[in-house]
Design a protein around this motif. Structure first.
Motif, PDB file in Angstrom:
ATOM      1  N   LEU A  82      -0.390  20.816  -3.238  1.00  0.00           N
ATOM      2  CA  LEU A  82       0.038  21.599  -2.227  1.00  0.00           C
ATOM      3  C   LEU A  82       1.538  21.918  -2.939  1.00  0.00           C
ATOM      4  N   PRO A  83       2.014  23.054  -2.371  1.00  0.00           N
ATOM      5  CA  PRO A  83       3.465  23.327  -2.666  1.00  0.00           C
ATOM      6  C   PRO A  83       4.496  22.265  -1.732  1.00  0.00           C
ATOM      7  N   LEU A  84       4.369  20.997  -1.938  1.00  0.00           N
ATOM      8  CA  LEU A  84       5.049  20.015  -1.483  1.00  0.00           C
ATOM      9  C   LEU A  84       5.796  19.084  -2.579  1.00  0.00           C
ATOM     10  N   SER A  85       6.846  18.397  -2.221  1.00  0.00           N
ATOM     11  CA  SER A  85       7.318  17.492  -3.289  1.00  0.00           C
ATOM     12  C   SER A  85       6.453  16.210  -3.310  1.00  0.00           C
ATOM     13  N   THR A  86       6.875  15.611  -4.314  1.00  0.00           N
ATOM     14  CA  THR A  86       6.162  14.131  -4.420  1.00  0.00           C
ATOM     15  C   THR A  86       6.106  13.355  -3.155  1.00  0.00           C
ATOM     16  N   ALA A  87       7.393  13.390  -2.692  1.00  0.00           N
ATOM     17  CA  ALA A  87       7.721  12.366  -1.406  1.00  0.00           C
ATOM     18  C   ALA A  87       7.154  12.828  -0.361  1.00  0.00           C
ATOM     19  N   ALA A  88       6.964  14.074  -0.109  1.00  0.00           N
ATOM     20  CA  ALA A  88       6.580  14.673   1.022  1.00  0.00           C
ATOM     21  C   ALA A  88       4.853  14.702   1.072  1.00  0.00           C
ATOM     22  N   PHE A  89       4.263  14.913  -0.031  1.00  0.00           N
ATOM     23  CA  PHE A  89       2.839  14.670  -0.340  1.00  0.00           C
ATOM     24  C   PHE A  89       2.607  13.108   0.211  1.00  0.00           C
ATOM     25  N   ALA A  90       3.259  12.223  -0.508  1.00  0.00           N
ATOM     26  CA  ALA A  90       3.104  10.823  -0.239  1.00  0.00           C
ATOM     27  C   ALA A  90       3.214  10.537   1.450  1.00  0.00           C
ATOM     28  N   GLY A  91       4.079  11.125   1.806  1.00  0.00           N
ATOM     29  CA  GLY A  91       4.505  10.985   3.262  1.00  0.00           C
ATOM     30  C   GLY A  91       3.484  11.422   4.180  1.00  0.00           C
ATOM     31  N   LEU A  92       2.491  12.564   3.739  1.00  0.00           N
ATOM     32  CA  LEU A  92       1.677  13.074   4.462  1.00  0.00           C
ATOM     33  C   LEU A  92       0.289  11.915   4.483  1.00  0.00           C
ATOM     34  N   LEU A  93       0.104  11.707   3.387  1.00  0.00           N
ATOM     35  CA  LEU A  93      -1.093  10.913   3.399  1.00  0.00           C
ATOM     36  C   LEU A  93      -0.859   9.564   3.842  1.00  0.00           C
ATOM     37  N   ILE A  94       0.192   8.972   3.811  1.00  0.00           N
ATOM     38  CA  ILE A  94       0.519   7.818   4.485  1.00  0.00           C
ATOM     39  C   ILE A  94       0.651   8.079   6.095  1.00  0.00           C
ATOM     40  N   GLU A  95       0.927   9.231   6.642  1.00  0.00           N
ATOM     41  CA  GLU A  95       1.068   9.427   8.083  1.00  0.00           C
ATOM     42  C   GLU A  95      -0.428   9.615   8.581  1.00  0.00           C
ATOM     43  N   CYS A  96      -1.424  10.261   7.767  1.00  0.00           N
ATOM     44  CA  CYS A  96      -2.620  10.296   8.122  1.00  0.00           C
ATOM     45  C   CYS A  96      -3.277   9.042   8.325  1.00  0.00           C
ATOM     46  N   TRP A 144       0.708  -1.369   0.028  1.00  0.00           N
ATOM     47  CA  TRP A 144       0.009  -0.028   0.167  1.00  0.00           C
ATOM     48  C   TRP A 144       0.939   1.240   0.027  1.00  0.00           C
ATOM     49  N   LYS A 145       1.937   1.307   0.571  1.00  0.00           N
ATOM     50  CA  LYS A 145       2.879   2.401   0.495  1.00  0.00           C
ATOM     51  C   LYS A 145       3.638   2.441  -0.706  1.00  0.00           C
ATOM     52  N   PRO A 146       4.190   1.669  -1.184  1.00  0.00           N
ATOM     53  CA  PRO A 146       4.465   1.800  -2.552  1.00  0.00           C
ATOM     54  C   PRO A 146       3.407   2.514  -3.548  1.00  0.00           C
ATOM     55  N   ALA A 147       2.052   2.077  -3.535  1.00  0.00           N
ATOM     56  CA  ALA A 147       0.888   2.193  -4.310  1.00  0.00           C
ATOM     57  C   ALA A 147       0.766   3.895  -4.139  1.00  0.00           C
ATOM     58  N   VAL A 148       0.771   4.179  -2.848  1.00  0.00           N
ATOM     59  CA  VAL A 148       0.491   5.760  -2.660  1.00  0.00           C
ATOM     60  C   VAL A 148       1.735   6.303  -3.373  1.00  0.00           C
ATOM     61  N   HIS A 149       2.880   6.155  -2.956  1.00  0.00           N
ATOM     62  CA  HIS A 149       4.207   7.008  -3.686  1.00  0.00           C
ATOM     63  C   HIS A 149       4.000   6.960  -5.348  1.00  0.00           C
ATOM     64  N   LEU A 150       3.881   5.608  -5.929  1.00  0.00           N
ATOM     65  CA  LEU A 150       3.603   5.592  -7.288  1.00  0.00           C
ATOM     66  C   LEU A 150       2.441   6.400  -7.820  1.00  0.00           C
ATOM     67  N   SER A 151       1.341   6.321  -6.966  1.00  0.00           N
ATOM     68  CA  SER A 151       0.140   7.108  -7.532  1.00  0.00           C
ATOM     69  C   SER A 151       0.482   8.457  -7.417  1.00  0.00           C
ATOM     70  N   CYS A 152       1.163   9.033  -6.469  1.00  0.00           N
ATOM     71  CA  CYS A 152       1.445  10.264  -6.336  1.00  0.00           C
ATOM     72  C   CYS A 152       2.459  11.150  -7.487  1.00  0.00           C
ATOM     73  N   CYS A 153       3.105  10.219  -8.013  1.00  0.00           N
ATOM     74  CA  CYS A 153       4.013  10.643  -8.879  1.00  0.00           C
ATOM     75  C   CYS A 153       3.273  10.702 -10.343  1.00  0.00           C
ATOM     76  N   THR A 154       2.046  10.283 -10.446  1.00  0.00           N
ATOM     77  CA  THR A 154       1.373  10.329 -11.572  1.00  0.00           C
ATOM     78  C   THR A 154       0.183  11.461 -11.535  1.00  0.00           C
ATOM     79  N   MET A 155      -0.083  12.083 -10.295  1.00  0.00           N
ATOM     80  CA  MET A 155      -1.084  13.205 -10.037  1.00  0.00           C
ATOM     81  C   MET A 155      -0.289  14.560  -9.941  1.00  0.00           C
ATOM     82  N   ALA A 156      -1.165  15.295  -9.948  1.00  0.00           N
ATOM     83  CA  ALA A 156      -0.770  16.924  -9.665  1.00  0.00           C
ATOM     84  C   ALA A 156      -0.924  16.811  -8.246  1.00  0.00           C
ATOM     85  N   VAL A 157      -0.019  17.151  -7.604  1.00  0.00           N
ATOM     86  CA  VAL A 157       0.124  17.394  -5.778  1.00  0.00           C
ATOM     87  C   VAL A 157      -0.600  18.958  -5.729  1.00  0.00           C
TER      88      VAL A 157
END
Length: 547
Positions: free
Chosen positions: A456-470, A441-454
């Protein structure tokens, strides 16, 4: 008598002595050689020597044999073979009262560029391979070589890389460089072939893939002639090397430390479309027709650059699995590479329906073409489907007005609060987690975030990390392995359901209830289930009366 070695051969002492167990193995082999008067020079060949000189661990011990046929041999090859030396090992074990281990002999298969018979056995708790030094002579009208006994320098010249052509002599306890290049190349961190690259690859095209793998594993520079020669052996790679052997090398590349670099070198060498192929899937969901390239760059969304960007991101992200998670690494990287060229699916369809479309296609790549285990294709399919579906699930949370990080965090957690009903976003996301699974599930979140417009003014990794943390904060991860709290037979009995599909439907509803309200007891769940069944019966009654 052992043959004299050339005066120009370079020797060095290993930076550290073999371990006590390794030395016990070497002493055992020397004792076998001495007791039966075999007059064979024993050397460790290849990877173990390279790794010892690089001061890294290695347990891959191949023994190269250089000697005449044993004194009691009346027929057969006029030199010591691996199978014959293994017989003496067994004899020594028996006469010494030790456990006698079986010997496996892997026959040569020149038609698939497997030219050398190898004996395998267990000695001193090590699995070792035993092979004689060999050279390969090719007739002008044949691609199948004649194998004969060789000198150490002839054997070294026929190996894939200079750094893999080094020997460790058990008698002198010195590392030997018969190519006069291997030691320098180790020092310079350089990958090149002992002979001209094209000649090396014509003999065995798989050596090209091994060159790429070792360059990525060791972070060495690739000799430019290797890339130039690669373009001339694409047909040989496809025709002479079994898909199983290709799949093994690709699997090792994609579970290694630099799969993104491996993908780039495969492209530079012009063999991408030779290696990654698929079949069409018919309307009956059966693969049919010849293997074809995957169709990168037919349109912008299917570009190789996109595949390379995805694998670059995953392989260099903090969540990239440790070396102990090699299979997870392989799944992540293959999924990233294949994501842009995977079939399109209806994102509104159930996850199982989307999975079937992706898996039917992807299985032709991983299982039919690369001959990887079925579970690799299954996991890759779950990861790709999960990554494709995730933005669609996330959309209701992030759409609308612009949000800062704090607002988005609050909005995510609000949507994941329990006890909001069976149709809540918590349940939708819980079903996604259960489908993708705990490992992916975590790789899926990261891979998905690479393919969408984030958003927020965050990097892809930071945005994925925020989702995972929540998700972790709201205890969603338990959904990955969620099991029904009530058995099917009890559901059927207590709710008065007939046997058949209705029990399965009710059990699925129970799991969704558990996702929505994780604190509910069994009694509360069954009460909610009763309300669900009563509601269905009430809605069905007018229809039955009308009929």
């Amino acid at each position: 008598m052992r043959r004299a070695v050339p005066l120009w051969m370079r020797t060095v002492t290993l930076p550290r002595a073999p371990s006590a167990n390794e030395q016990q193995l070497f002493d055992f082999l020397l004792a076998v050689n001495s007791k039966y008067g075999l007059q064979t020079t024993l050397r460790v060949a290849g990877g173990w020597v390279r790794d010892m000189l690089l001061a890294t661990e290695s347990h891959d011990i191949d023994i190269a044999l250089d000697g005449p046929a044993p004194p009691d041999q009346t027929e057969g090859e006029p030199y010591m073979t691996g199978a014959k030396f293994a017989e003496y090992i067994q004899r020594y074990q028996q006469e010494s009262g030790e456990q006698v281990h079986s010997v496996g002999v892997v026959k040569a298969n020149p038609g698939q560029s497997k030219h050398l018979e190898t004996a395998t056995t267990k000695v001193c708790n090590f699995e070792i391979d035993l092979v004689h030094l060999r050279k390969e002579d090719y007739a002008s009208d044949s691609r199948i070589p004649v194998i004969s006994r060789a000198s150490p320098e002839e054997d070294a010249s026929r190996r894939d890389l200079t750094i893999n052509a080094l020997f460790y002599n058990l008698h002198t306890r010195l590392a030997e460089d018969f190519t006069d290049k291997g030691l320098d190349d180790l020092q310079a961190r350089y990958v090149r072939t002992p002979l001209p690259a094209l000649e090396t690859f014509r003999d065995d095209p798989l050596r090209l893939l091994r060159c790429i793998r070792f360059a990525c594993k060791l972070d060495f520079v690739v000799d430019p002639p290797i890339v130039a020669a690669a373009h001339q052996v694409r047909d040989d790679l496809e025709q002479k090397v079994s898909r199983e052997r290709v799949g093994i090398e690709i699997g090792k590349m994609f579970e290694g430390p630099a799969p993104h670099r491996a993908a780039r070198i495969l492209m530079d060498c012009g063999v991408r479309d030779t290696i990654f192929t698929a079949q069409q899937v018919s309307k009956k969901k059966v693969p049919e027709g010849p293997m074809q390239p995957l169709g990168w760059d037919q349109e912008e969304s299917r570009s190789w650059a996109r595949s390379q960007a995805l694998i670059d991101y995953l392989a260099t992200s903090p969540m990239y699995g440790s070396e102990s998670d090699r299979e997870l690494r392989q799944v992540m990287n293959l999924a990233a590479l294949l994501f842009p060229v995977a079939p399109t699916t209806d994102l509104l369809a159930p996850l199982g329906v989307q999975y079937e479309v992706i898996h039917n296609w992807l299985e032709t790549v991983t299982t039919h073409s690369l001959k990887l285990p079925n579970r690799i294709g299954t996991s890759c399919s779950h990861l790709i489907v999960g990554a494709k579906k995730f933005p669609h699930i996330l959309q209701p949370v992030v759409e609308g007005k612009e949000l800062d990080v704090t607002q988005l965090r609050e909005r995510l957690c609000t949507h994941l609060v329990p006890n909001q009903g069976i149709d809540s976003w918590r349940v939708v996301f819980g079903e996604w987690l259960k489908f993708v699974g705990a490992a992916l599930w975590k790789p899926a979140v990261h891979l998905s975030c690479c393919t969408m417009a984030v958003p927020l003014p965050l990097s892809t990794a930071a945005f994925a990390g925020l989702l995972i943390e929540c998700m972790e904060q709201m205890e969603m991860v338990q959904c990955c392995d969620l099991k029904p709290l009530v058995r099917g037979d009890k559901i059927q009995k207590d709710l008065g359901l007939p046997k058949g599909p209705s029990v399965g439907i009710a059990t699925s509803y129970l799991v969704r209830l558990q996702m929505a309200s994780p604190s509910f007891s069994e009694e509360q769940l069954m009460a909610a289930m009763q309300d669900y069944v009563d509601d269905i019966k009430a809605k069905a009654a007018p229809k039955r009366a009308k009929a």
